[in-house]
Design an enzyme around this catalytic site. Structure first.
Site, PDB file in Angstrom:
ATOM      1  N   ASN A 103       0.873  -1.191   0.000  1.00 23.26           N
ATOM      2  CA  ASN A 103       0.000   0.000   0.000  1.00 23.26           C
ATOM      3  C   ASN A 103       0.900   1.227   0.000  1.00 23.26           C
ATOM      4  OD1 ASN A 103       0.619   0.869   2.800  1.00 23.26           O
ATOM      5  ND2 ASN A 103      -0.380  -1.077   3.289  1.00 23.26           N
ATOM      6  N   ASP A 146       1.583  -8.752   1.316  1.00 25.05           N
ATOM      7  CA  ASP A 146       2.426  -7.728   1.985  1.00 25.05           C
ATOM      8  C   ASP A 146       2.818  -8.226   3.378  1.00 25.05           C
ATOM      9  OD1 ASP A 146       1.835  -4.144   2.632  1.00 25.05           O
ATOM     10  OD2 ASP A 146       3.665  -5.320   2.495  1.00 25.05           O
ATOM     11  N   SER A 203      -3.515  -6.511  -6.693  1.00 27.11           N
ATOM     12  CA  SER A 203      -4.815  -5.831  -6.536  1.00 27.11           C
ATOM     13  C   SER A 203      -6.037  -6.730  -6.457  1.00 27.11           C
ATOM     14  CB  SER A 203      -5.061  -4.806  -7.665  1.00 27.11           C
ATOM     15  OG  SER A 203      -4.377  -3.600  -7.384  1.00 27.11           O
TER      16      SER A 203
HETATM   17  N1  APR Z   1       1.992 -15.608  -1.879  1.00 26.89           N
HETATM   18  C1  APR Z   1       1.410 -15.324  -3.083  1.00 26.89           C
HETATM   19  N2  APR Z   1       0.230 -14.691  -3.206  1.00 26.89           N
HETATM   20  C2  APR Z   1      -0.395 -14.336  -2.051  1.00 26.89           C
HETATM   21  C3  APR Z   1       0.138 -14.592  -0.773  1.00 26.89           C
HETATM   22  C4  APR Z   1       1.390 -15.260  -0.713  1.00 26.89           C
HETATM   23  N3  APR Z   1       1.975 -15.552   0.455  1.00 26.89           N
HETATM   24  N4  APR Z   1      -0.743 -14.116   0.164  1.00 26.89           N
HETATM   25  C5  APR Z   1      -1.777 -13.591  -0.509  1.00 26.89           C
HETATM   26  N5  APR Z   1      -1.587 -13.739  -1.839  1.00 26.89           N
HETATM   27  C6  APR Z   1      -2.462 -13.348  -2.945  1.00 26.89           C
HETATM   28  C7  APR Z   1      -3.903 -13.120  -2.631  1.00 26.89           C
HETATM   29  O1  APR Z   1      -4.591 -14.374  -2.512  1.00 26.89           O
HETATM   30  C8  APR Z   1      -4.337 -12.352  -3.869  1.00 26.89           C
HETATM   31  O2  APR Z   1      -4.576 -13.245  -4.940  1.00 26.89           O
HETATM   32  O3  APR Z   1      -2.021 -12.100  -3.442  1.00 26.89           O
HETATM   33  C9  APR Z   1      -3.090 -11.521  -4.197  1.00 26.89           C
HETATM   34  C10 APR Z   1      -3.175 -10.042  -3.804  1.00 26.89           C
HETATM   35  O4  APR Z   1      -3.922  -9.929  -2.613  1.00 26.89           O
HETATM   36  P1  APR Z   1      -3.492  -8.904  -1.432  1.00 26.89           P
HETATM   37  O5  APR Z   1      -2.303  -9.421  -0.762  1.00 26.89           O
HETATM   38  O6  APR Z   1      -4.727  -8.655  -0.632  1.00 26.89           O
HETATM   39  O7  APR Z   1      -3.065  -7.573  -2.217  1.00 26.89           O
HETATM   40  P2  APR Z   1      -3.957  -6.441  -2.889  1.00 26.89           P
HETATM   41  O8  APR Z   1      -5.283  -6.932  -3.334  1.00 26.89           O
HETATM   42  O9  APR Z   1      -3.038  -5.815  -3.919  1.00 26.89           O
HETATM   43  O10 APR Z   1      -4.215  -5.413  -1.703  1.00 26.89           O
HETATM   44  C11 APR Z   1      -3.121  -4.705  -1.180  1.00 26.89           C
HETATM   45  O11 APR Z   1      -3.611  -5.389   1.027  1.00 26.89           O
HETATM   46  O12 APR Z   1      -2.233  -6.511   2.413  1.00 26.89           O
HETATM   47  C12 APR Z   1      -2.681  -5.271   2.100  1.00 26.89           C
HETATM   48  O13 APR Z   1      -0.863  -3.825   2.666  1.00 26.89           O
HETATM   49  C13 APR Z   1      -1.592  -4.377   1.593  1.00 26.89           C
HETATM   50  O14 APR Z   1      -2.971  -2.450   1.711  1.00 26.89           O
HETATM   51  C14 APR Z   1      -2.395  -3.392   0.823  1.00 26.89           C
HETATM   52  C15 APR Z   1      -3.489  -4.245   0.193  1.00 26.89           C
END
Ligand code: APR
Length: 171
Positions: free
Chosen positions: A25, A35, A118
């Site tokens: 983020n 993240d 995202s």
């Molecule tokens: N490895 C690979 N992919 C992952 C992992 C992992 N360990 N954990 C989660 N994912 C996947 C999720 O299942 C999804 O398909 O990553 C993709 C993106 O999801 P998010 O992590 O929620 O990211 P995003 O949708 O871009 O949102 C970003 O979420 O965690 C917070 O700090 C971050 O505010 C930011 C927001």
């Protein structure tokens, strides 16, 4: 010839590439999802370095070391939050892939692993996100044909992987 592929897994769990991309983020101070996983696996030094970066704008990317992660770099990018698709989300998401890859070329990074940017907390529809991701990666490879050996997505669930595989076949 750059290999472009997908894999099912946890992007922090093993060595996938020289660099992994974090779906961060704008604060770059960590969060949930991938993240959170990346910060947990990298250890506290990652946050210490991120604090010095003064955040990151949506669609942009910044690079740090990877500390305890099994790779050399983390490229932090901030995807758009989905607001229905009429607020420039597509261009911003394309920017995440473009700027992450351009940053990688500046650091001589020849393999890079992306999560599905995202499509988690930020609610971007997976199908549309995958098409933008694949189209943008292919465009960058045309621009930098000799820069990368491999670009992959490490996808956390089977359904998302199927959508990205479909995107690779279609685009
Ligand atoms: N490895 C690979 N992919 C992952 C992992 C992992 N360990 N954990 C989660 N994912 C996947 C999720 O299942 C999804 O398909 O990553 C993709 C993106 O999801 P998010 O992590 O929620 O990211 P995003 O949708 O871009 O949102 C970003 O979420 O965690 C917070 O700090 C971050 O505010 C930011 C927001």
């Amino acid at each position: 010839m750059t290999v472009i592929r997908t894999e099912l897994g946890d992007i922090t769990s093993k060595h996938y590439a020289d660099a992994i991309v974090n779906a961060a983020n704008e604060s770059l101070l960590g969060g949930g999802g991938v993240d959170g996983a990346i910060h947990r696996a990298a250890g506290p030094d990652l946050l210490t370095e991120c604090r010095k970066l003064n955040g990151c704008k949506t669609g942009q990317a910044k690079i740090t070391k990877a500390y305890r992660l099994p790779c050399d770099y983390v490229i932090h990018t901030v995807g758009p939050v989905w607001h229905g698709g009429i607020h420039g989300e597509a261009e911003l998401l394309a920017g995440c892939y473009k700027h992450s890859l351009e940053l990688a070329t500046e650091h001589g990074i020849r393999s890079i692993a992306f999560p599905s940017i995202s499509t988690g907390v930020y609610s971007y529809p997976v199908q549309q996100a995958a098409e933008i991701a694949v189209q943008t990666v292919r465009k960058v490879i045309e621009e930098y044909p000799d820069a990368f050996d491999e670009i992959l997505w490490v996808l956390f669930d089977e359904r998302t992987k199927l959508v990205y595989d479909g995107g690779l076949q279609k685009n």
